[in-house]
Design an enzyme around this catalytic site. Structure first.
Site, PDB file in Angstrom:
ATOM      1  N   ARG A  59      44.471  40.846  42.536  1.00 13.44           N
ATOM      2  CA  ARG A  59      44.120  42.153  43.149  1.00 13.44           C
ATOM      3  C   ARG A  59      42.636  42.547  42.914  1.00 13.44           C
ATOM      4  NH1 ARG A  59      49.503  44.142  42.819  1.00 13.44           N
ATOM      5  NH2 ARG A  59      49.302  45.496  44.520  1.00 13.44           N
ATOM      6  N   GLN A  91      41.258  41.939  48.903  1.00 14.07           N
ATOM      7  CA  GLN A  91      42.043  42.897  49.272  1.00 14.07           C
ATOM      8  C   GLN A  91      42.598  42.687  50.694  1.00 14.07           C
ATOM      9  OE1 GLN A  91      39.858  46.416  48.616  1.00 14.07           O
ATOM     10  NE2 GLN A  91      41.421  47.737  47.970  1.00 14.07           N
ATOM     11  N   ASP A 119      45.968  40.975  50.342  1.00 11.19           N
ATOM     12  CA  ASP A 119      46.882  41.259  49.269  1.00 11.19           C
ATOM     13  C   ASP A 119      48.179  41.562  50.048  1.00 11.19           C
ATOM     14  OD1 ASP A 119      48.132  42.690  47.587  1.00 11.19           O
ATOM     15  OD2 ASP A 119      46.718  44.013  46.734  1.00 11.19           O
ATOM     16  N   TYR A 138      46.038  47.691  35.646  1.00  9.08           N
ATOM     17  CA  TYR A 138      47.623  47.813  35.860  1.00  9.08           C
ATOM     18  C   TYR A 138      48.104  48.316  34.469  1.00  9.08           C
ATOM     19  CZ  TYR A 138      47.232  44.389  39.614  1.00  9.08           C
ATOM     20  OH  TYR A 138      47.128  43.893  40.727  1.00  9.08           O
TER      21      TYR A 138
HETATM   22  P1  NAD Z   1      53.070  47.852  40.546  1.00 10.52           P
HETATM   23  O1  NAD Z   1      54.010  47.890  41.441  1.00 10.52           O
HETATM   24  O2  NAD Z   1      52.621  46.755  39.330  1.00 10.52           O
HETATM   25  O3  NAD Z   1      53.452  49.153  39.516  1.00 10.52           O
HETATM   26  C1  NAD Z   1      53.886  50.485  40.075  1.00 10.52           C
HETATM   27  C2  NAD Z   1      53.251  51.583  39.179  1.00 10.52           C
HETATM   28  O4  NAD Z   1      54.242  51.798  38.172  1.00 10.52           O
HETATM   29  C3  NAD Z   1      51.923  51.340  38.630  1.00 10.52           C
HETATM   30  O5  NAD Z   1      51.144  52.363  39.172  1.00 10.52           O
HETATM   31  C4  NAD Z   1      52.157  51.305  37.157  1.00 10.52           C
HETATM   32  O6  NAD Z   1      51.326  52.111  36.400  1.00 10.52           O
HETATM   33  C5  NAD Z   1      53.210  52.321  37.140  1.00 10.52           C
HETATM   34  N1  NAD Z   1      54.159  52.190  35.768  1.00 10.52           N
HETATM   35  C6  NAD Z   1      54.004  51.311  34.870  1.00 10.52           C
HETATM   36  N2  NAD Z   1      55.091  51.587  33.981  1.00 10.52           N
HETATM   37  C7  NAD Z   1      55.424  52.839  34.147  1.00 10.52           C
HETATM   38  C8  NAD Z   1      55.922  53.987  33.598  1.00 10.52           C
HETATM   39  N3  NAD Z   1      56.603  53.578  32.282  1.00 10.52           N
HETATM   40  N4  NAD Z   1      56.099  55.029  33.867  1.00 10.52           N
HETATM   41  C9  NAD Z   1      55.578  55.493  35.018  1.00 10.52           C
HETATM   42  N5  NAD Z   1      54.954  54.493  35.648  1.00 10.52           N
HETATM   43  C10 NAD Z   1      54.963  53.440  35.177  1.00 10.52           C
HETATM   44  O7  NAD Z   1      51.416  48.833  40.750  1.00 10.52           O
HETATM   45  P2  NAD Z   1      50.769  48.394  41.962  1.00 10.52           P
HETATM   46  O8  NAD Z   1      51.214  49.106  43.425  1.00 10.52           O
HETATM   47  O9  NAD Z   1      50.815  46.963  42.335  1.00 10.52           O
HETATM   48  O10 NAD Z   1      49.441  48.987  41.551  1.00 10.52           O
HETATM   49  C11 NAD Z   1      48.891  48.483  40.259  1.00 10.52           C
HETATM   50  C12 NAD Z   1      47.463  48.771  40.143  1.00 10.52           C
HETATM   51  O11 NAD Z   1      46.733  47.526  40.877  1.00 10.52           O
HETATM   52  C13 NAD Z   1      46.687  49.969  40.552  1.00 10.52           C
HETATM   53  O12 NAD Z   1      45.557  50.293  39.577  1.00 10.52           O
HETATM   54  C14 NAD Z   1      46.370  49.930  41.860  1.00 10.52           C
HETATM   55  O13 NAD Z   1      45.070  50.583  42.301  1.00 10.52           O
HETATM   56  C15 NAD Z   1      45.568  48.111  41.734  1.00 10.52           C
HETATM   57  N6  NAD Z   1      45.610  47.341  43.120  1.00 10.52           N
HETATM   58  C16 NAD Z   1      44.267  47.151  43.317  1.00 10.52           C
HETATM   59  C17 NAD Z   1      44.148  46.356  44.459  1.00 10.52           C
HETATM   60  C18 NAD Z   1      42.601  45.946  44.776  1.00 10.52           C
HETATM   61  O14 NAD Z   1      41.731  46.147  44.263  1.00 10.52           O
HETATM   62  N7  NAD Z   1      42.751  45.077  45.772  1.00 10.52           N
HETATM   63  C19 NAD Z   1      45.334  46.181  45.327  1.00 10.52           C
HETATM   64  C20 NAD Z   1      46.356  46.547  44.848  1.00 10.52           C
HETATM   65  C21 NAD Z   1      46.558  47.274  43.652  1.00 10.52           C
END
Ligand code: NAD
Length: 394
Positions: free
Chosen positions: A127, A132, A135, A234
């Site tokens: 990630r 990106q 992804d 994360y």
């Molecule tokens: P994910 O699908 O792994 O999880 C969904 C969300 O659930 C996350 O935001 C996480 O913080 C939240 N979560 C976990 N435990 C929780 C709890 N107990 N209560 C409430 N919320 C909770 O997440 P995702 O959509 O894959 O994104 C996670 C991170 O990755 C973010 O920081 C996102 O910006 C980053 N990301 C970066 C890139 C990139 O740079 N290319 C791409 C995708 C995601």
């Protein structure tokens, strides 16, 4: 180089790994594209549209595997039990790319490795900013977050927007989104677009600004700290005492909202249980929970994956494979992610080159030269770490 796209064989899978637009891009790069007849039909493209962009339509998947240097799939080995019948079609040195669930399907990874193919798992794309455009998890989470809101809107006993009518004012539906990652943010934006009043919670305080920029309220429970996230951004897994506290603090929000969409996940772990039966019992009758974590164990302890159930007057939806429910746009996004990956892997020689020093290749390469090579998959299988190239030279 020949790129092959067989038809998906997972039950009810409607996505496809190449769309006419990506076929055109591959042809422009000088590659041949072999597509199994009917591969794109369920997603909305007929064979003719692929042929017009230069794809060669073939009548059997045997032919696709026999000829292709690179096989592109949506659900590949590991993510599709029916794929096991493709094992005998694999050719040594061939490269297969798709979703593979490698961390939980280690035994299948071993079988694939034994065939001498390179297997690239799309869920392991790092990630990072550099990766990106490849992804696929983010692409699919976007589709799932959108669709979750439509399912909730369809099932709830209220309309989403505020209406001022001759029959008086109808107050807007209230939506609570738990977990504001990619899927959660898309759910917030969709619910707002339909006119709902939205609040959201995430353990990562960094998302507060994003939630607010979409016109939703960020619920402060006092639990979120910078320590709730890893260096990569994360969420961390917490102990049961933390989740118990979170459940206690979220109880009021659950009672006040008509729709609850849960997306909370911790990479590589079972989803945390954030909604218990007593909490559901206290919710307003006629309200709806859409549990996007259903496939990872569920954020609600009552969720049944793939089913819609009613408990204490609350509808609990546990959707699985949601992106397949919007096959055209899910395929477009996924196929573009794949095309960007192929471009990345072929940028030097016009032939596929797996540069083992590249962090993207290191991230998603699961099988190579007869072995399971991915460190986390090896660990899950109880296999010792492989020697690094530098160690081998010594
Ligand atoms: P994910 O699908 O792994 O999880 C969904 C969300 O659930 C996350 O935001 C996480 O913080 C939240 N979560 C976990 N435990 C929780 C709890 N107990 N209560 C409430 N919320 C909770 O997440 P995702 O959509 O894959 O994104 C996670 C991170 O990755 C973010 O920081 C996102 O910006 C980053 N990301 C970066 C890139 C990139 O740079 N290319 C791409 C995708 C995601």
């Amino acid at each position: 180089m020949k790129i092959g796209v067989p038809k998906e064989t997972f039950p009810d899978e409607r996505r496809v790994a190449a769309v006419p637009q990506t076929v055109a891009a591959f042809k422009k790069q000088g590659y041949e594209v072999l597509l199994e007849q009917g591969a794109g039909t369920a997603a909305g493209w007929d064979d003719q549209q692929y042929a017009e962009q230069g794809a060669t339509l073939v009548s059997s998947r045997q032919e696709v595997f026999a000829q292709a240097d690179v096989v592109l799939q949506v659900r590949s080995f590991g993510a599709n039990p029916n794929a096991l019948s493709d094992l005998d079609l694999l050719r040594r040195g061939q490269t297969v790319v798709g979703f593979c669930e490698p961390l939980s399907e280690g035994a299948t990874m071993k079988e694939v490795a034994a065939r001498g193919v390179n297997l690239l798992a799309m869920e392991l794309i790092p990630r990072t900013t550099r990766a990106q455009s490849m992804d696929a998890l983010s692409s699919m989470a976007t589709v799932a977050g959108y669709k979750a809101v439509l399912m909730a809107a369809d099932a709830v006993n209220k309309m989403f927007p505020m209406l001022m009518t001759a029959a008086g004012t109808i107050r807007p539906a209230r939506v609570f989104v738990v977990g504001a990652g990619v899927a959660g943010l898309r759910a917030i934006a969709t619910a707002r677009a339909l006119g709902a009043v939205v609040e959201a919670y995430d353990v990562r305080p960094a998302v507060k600004e994003e939630v607010e920029s979409l016109g939703a309220k960020f619920l402060e429970l006092g639990l979120e700290t910078e320590e709730a996230q890893t260096a990569g951004g994360y969420a961390k897994a917490f102990d049961e005492a933390f989740y118990a506290k979170q459940r206690e603090l979220m109880a009021k929000a659950l009672i006040e909202n008509h729709v609850v969409i849960t997306t909370a996940a911790v990479p590589g772990k079972k989803a945390p249980v954030l909604l218990t039966e007593p909490m559901v019992k206290d919710m307003q009758p006629g309200s709806v929970i859409v549990d996007l974590a259903a496939e990872r164990g569920g954020n609600c302890e009552l969720t049944q994956p793939g089913k819609t159930i009613q408990v204490h007057g609350v509808t609990i939806i546990g959707p699985v494979n949601l992106p397949s429910a919007i096959p055209m746009d899910a395929s477009l996004m996924y196929a573009r992610n794949l095309a960007n990956l192929v471009r990345h892997l072929t940028r030097e020689e016009g032939q596929l080159h797996l540069d083992l020093e590249d962090d993207i290749v290191q991230g998603l390469l699961v099988c190579r030269e007869g072995e399971v090579v991915h460190p986390r998959v090896r660990e899950a299988l109880g296999l010792p770490p492989l020697e690094t190239p530098a160690e081998k030279q010594q």
